[in-house]
Design an enzyme around this catalytic site. Structure first.
Site, PDB file in Angstrom:
ATOM      1  N   GLU A  97     -10.192   7.165   4.274  1.00  0.00           N
ATOM      2  CA  GLU A  97      -9.430   6.865   5.352  1.00  0.00           C
ATOM      3  C   GLU A  97      -8.579   7.394   6.051  1.00  0.00           C
ATOM      4  O   GLU A  97      -8.822   8.381   5.815  1.00  0.00           O
ATOM      5  CB  GLU A  97      -8.125   6.099   4.696  1.00  0.00           C
ATOM      6  CG  GLU A  97      -7.576   6.312   3.434  1.00  0.00           C
ATOM      7  CD  GLU A  97      -6.415   5.614   2.519  1.00  0.00           C
ATOM      8  OE1 GLU A  97      -6.199   4.903   3.390  1.00  0.00           O
ATOM      9  OE2 GLU A  97      -6.384   5.700   1.815  1.00  0.00           O
ATOM     10  N   ASP A 101       0.641  -1.343   0.189  1.00  0.00           N
ATOM     11  CA  ASP A 101      -0.042  -0.266  -0.174  1.00  0.00           C
ATOM     12  C   ASP A 101       0.814   1.500   0.351  1.00  0.00           C
ATOM     13  O   ASP A 101       1.813   1.091   0.665  1.00  0.00           O
ATOM     14  CB  ASP A 101      -1.336  -0.086   1.384  1.00  0.00           C
ATOM     15  CG  ASP A 101      -2.132   0.804   1.307  1.00  0.00           C
ATOM     16  OD1 ASP A 101      -1.871   1.604  -0.235  1.00  0.00           O
ATOM     17  OD2 ASP A 101      -3.346   0.592   1.506  1.00  0.00           O
TER      18      ASP A 101
HETATM   19  C1  BGC Z   1      -4.699   2.938   0.453  1.00  0.00           C
HETATM   20  C2  BGC Z   1      -4.822   2.195  -0.701  1.00  0.00           C
HETATM   21  C3  BGC Z   1      -5.168   2.721  -2.115  1.00  0.00           C
HETATM   22  C4  BGC Z   1      -4.476   3.154  -2.121  1.00  0.00           C
HETATM   23  C5  BGC Z   1      -3.926   4.166  -3.788  1.00  0.00           C
HETATM   24  C6  BGC Z   1      -3.910   3.671  -0.525  1.00  0.00           C
HETATM   25  O1  BGC Z   1      -3.844   4.879   0.982  1.00  0.00           O
HETATM   26  O2  BGC Z   1      -4.831   2.455   1.957  1.00  0.00           O
HETATM   27  O3  BGC Z   1      -6.778   1.452  -0.497  1.00  0.00           O
HETATM   28  O4  BGC Z   1      -5.386   1.728  -3.444  1.00  0.00           O
HETATM   29  O5  BGC Z   1      -3.492   4.334  -1.496  1.00  0.00           O
HETATM   30  O6  BGC Z   1      -4.346   5.502  -3.382  1.00  0.00           O
HETATM   31  C1  BGC Z   2      -2.871   9.606  -1.831  1.00  0.00           C
HETATM   32  C2  BGC Z   2      -4.117   8.380  -1.861  1.00  0.00           C
HETATM   33  C3  BGC Z   2      -2.880   8.266  -1.024  1.00  0.00           C
HETATM   34  C4  BGC Z   2      -2.718   8.761   0.189  1.00  0.00           C
HETATM   35  C5  BGC Z   2      -2.109   7.626   1.437  1.00  0.00           C
HETATM   36  C6  BGC Z   2      -2.608  10.473  -1.425  1.00  0.00           C
HETATM   37  O1  BGC Z   2      -1.960  11.897  -1.475  1.00  0.00           O
HETATM   38  O2  BGC Z   2      -4.105  10.446  -3.245  1.00  0.00           O
HETATM   39  O3  BGC Z   2      -3.811   8.339  -3.270  1.00  0.00           O
HETATM   40  O4  BGC Z   2      -3.738   6.881  -0.795  1.00  0.00           O
HETATM   41  O5  BGC Z   2      -2.422   9.686   0.127  1.00  0.00           O
HETATM   42  O6  BGC Z   2      -2.326   8.855   2.780  1.00  0.00           O
END
Ligand code: BGC
Ligand code: BGC
Length: 614
Positions: free
Chosen positions: A500, A303
């Site tokens: 998230e 991830d």
């Molecule tokens: C998320 C994933 C996602 C990845 C890429 C991460 O922060 O947990 O679900 O696929 O970012 O954007």
């Molecule tokens: C990105 C997401 C990623 C996240 C993780 C963001 O800046 O756009 O894709 O999941 O950072 O912290």
């Protein structure tokens, strides 16, 4: 099916014939065995691997974010993959600009000595949600409520077509998390709280990947986040899942086993820990269980910057790279620090900290998927699918999913369905006329946002077009202006977008003060009040629901809000069933099917018209 390419053979430049998908073999015999599509994939992989240097192999295992990498970097560092993070889009954000960007990166990759194409990954988690104009489907929690795996497969197919039309080959979906605690901000990414429901919905993988990976508009799917992401203590994002291995296997593993059975091409590892051990370093769960016991033959991706977290310090070290790769990570999502990763991985191999056999295994897994996808033959964007982006057919499919996902929880006196003709209807609430709110997180941006962020139909617009002549629909966001002359009031309330981390709710799980005030204003007139909840999870409404005439859980429907009106006005009787147990109070979290706690509405609950009211 992607577009053909020019084959560069030493000094000889030849063009593979460019007609139709049914091409047998290239018009000109490929110079090297790995370039010959007539050979079995395993033979091609062996041949290619034998020609690769350590730098080629290290590059294959590296994935960089589009904003911090150029086509020239792909050539010099021989990188294997590029991704778009949430909301990371070219300007203008059109399918054509995405395809141009993709082709530009691809040209960089094909300028390397071995001409290995990149694979481009994106979070198409409810439609191809980063690309403006795409159809935005309900988030997984709503799809779980439909209990319709065949519908979910069709959504996977439609999404794959829209992804293909914008040039990408790989989606970081489906999330197969089993969300056990509704406090978790990713609860809406879960198809449901039981092992069975997300397992049944792995049909979406068949939709994404098609019947064969090199078929028309097939994109590689990702089962995520392995393992136990939805089981963390307190529902904390990226937290610690403190349960026995038997419970981990009973609750969280089955959807991944189902995904492997369906041939899912990749698996993304979870940021979370299992009993204190970070999954990204968990050799037993990744190598022994996933690759060994379940027989997963695709590749494992980390991830976003997750290897940074292995030692609890900021950034990553060579030791963390060693731990992750030796645990079984094949491709590393190192969005910004990919150059550091390349140098650490190379040094670690040279120092004997990672065996060459592990590097070869990782490369074999990645290259196998690239060959299977047909990327070596057709590395460029297939723009013939661009017309499917946000098409009428796909929006109709999304609307169907919206109406099938509505769960009717209360319908006192049969106030629903509403008549379409006569009288006046009042509509209020912050989520009534807000496509951004009804779409939730992962919509054009990572966390999502309020307002007209994407084209579509708001719930209010859907209501307005559902009613016939002679019915007046009045809207005021906070309910101002309502009086007793209305025959019904619809309050569309609930949550505003989050993704998230920011979506975790540690305190109240109830409605906010503005929603409660809106509903109170409607109720004060004595007009029957129908509450439509737009939310990424069940909310704590036990104290208020007794005062409402009806309650409809709409989840996060996406761009096609008319599907909500389809149910409110009885064009379709509700069929949705709760994918999550509905709490009596926030203090009950976690509350799940079969745990002996008394819920407000049990898992699987859902009324329809003409049945007993509550
Ligand atoms: C998320 C994933 C996602 C990845 C890429 C991460 O922060 O947990 O679900 O696929 O970012 O954007
Ligand atoms: C990105 C997401 C990623 C996240 C993780 C963001 O800046 O756009 O894709 O999941 O950072 O912290």
């Amino acid at each position: 099916m992607r577009m053909p390419r020019v084959v560069l053979t030493g000094l000889l430049l030849t063009t593979v014939a460019v007609v139709g998908p049914a091409l047998p073999t290239p018009a000109v015999a490929a110079a090297l065995p790995y370039q010959d599509p007539a050979l079995p994939v395993a033979t091609r992989v062996d041949d290619l691997l034998a020609r690769m240097t350590l730098d080629d192999k290290v590059g294959q295992m590296t994935q960089a974010e589009r904003k911090v990498v150029t086509a020239a970097d792909l050539t010099s560092y021989r990188l294997g993959s590029v991704l778009s993070g949430g909301g990371s889009a070219p300007s203008p954000n059109t399918p054509a600009a995405w395809a141009d960007m993709y082709d530009g990166f691809q040209r960089g990759a094909l300028a390397t000595p071995l001409q290995i194409p990149i694979i481009y990954g994106i979070d198409a988690v409810h439609g191809n949600n980063n690309v403006y104009g795409s159809t935005i489907f309900p988030h997984n929690i709503g799809l779980g409520a439909t209990r319709d795996p065949a519908l979910v497969q069709r959504i996977g197919r439609a999404t794959a077509e829209e992804v293909t039309g914008a040039g990408q080959d790989w989606t970081f979906a489906p999330c197969l998390c089993v969300a056990r605690n509704d406090r978790w901000g990713r609860t809406y990414e879960s198809f449901g709280e039981t092992a069975e429901l997300p397992s049944a919905m792995t049909t979406i993988i068949d939709g994404f990947q098609g019947t064969t990976l090199d078929g028309p508009a097939s994109v590689l799917a990702t089962a995520k986040h392995y393992l136990g992401d939805g089981g963390t203590t307190g529902g904390t994002d990226q937290g610690n899942t403190q349960i026995s291995e038997a419970e981990l296997r009973a609750i969280h593993l089955p959807p991944f086993a189902a995904a492997v059975d369906r041939g899912v091409g990749s698996v993304m590892i979870s940021y979370s820990s299992f009993n204190g051990s970070r999954l990204h370093g968990h050799k037993y769960l990744i190598t022994d269980v996933l690759k060994g016991e379940l027989g997963f033959s695709g590749f494992v991706v980390s991830d976003w910057a997750a290897i940074d977290q292995l030692d609890g310090q900021r950034g990553f070290t060579q030791a963390e790279v060693v731990t992750a790769v030796n645990a079984g990570l094949d491709m590393l999502m190192v969005p910004t620090d990919w150059k550091t990763f390349v140098s650490y991985l190379r040094s670690a191999v040279q120092a004997g900290q990672i065996p060459m056999s592990r590097i070869d295994d990782a490369n074999r897994r990645i290259l196998t998927k690239k060959f299977e996808l047909g990327l070596f033959e057709r590395p460029y964007a297939d723009r013939s699918y661009a017309s499917t982006v946000g098409s009428a057919d796909h929006r109709a499919l999304a609307r169907q999913a919206v109406r099938q996902s509505q769960v009717l929880l209360k319908n006192a006196g049969g106030v629903l369905p509403l008549a379409k003709t006569g009288g006046k209807i009042f509509v209020a609430g912050k989520n009534a006329d807000d496509i951004g709110n009804q779409s939730g997180g992962w919509t054009l941006s990572w966390q999502g946002g309020s307002g007209n962020t994407v084209p579509g139909t708001s719930i209010l617009t859907g209501i307005r077009s559902a009613v016939g002549g002679g019915t007046t629909v009045t809207y005021h966001r906070d309910g101002t202006g309502i009086d007793s002359s209305y025959r019904a009031a619809i309050a569309v309330v609930g949550e505003t977008p989050y993704a998230e981390y920011s979506g975790d709710r540690t305190g109240s799980l109830g409605l906010d003060a503005a929603d409660l005030a809106t509903i109170a204003r409607l109720r004060a007139t004595g007009v029957p009040v129908i509450v439509v909840l737009v939310s990424g999870r069940p909310l704590d409404v036990a104290a208020e629901v007794g005062n409402w005439n009806a309650l409809l859980a709409a989840w996060l429907p996406g761009s096609e809000g008319a599907g909500v009106a389809d149910v409110l006005f009885g064009d379709h009787a509700p069929t949705g069933k709760l994918p999550m147990t509905w709490m009596q109070s926030a203090a009950q979290q976690p509350i799940n099917d079969g745990d002996g706690k008394t819920p407000l509405f049990q898992y699987g609950y859902g009324l329809t018209y003409g049945t007993a009211t509550r």
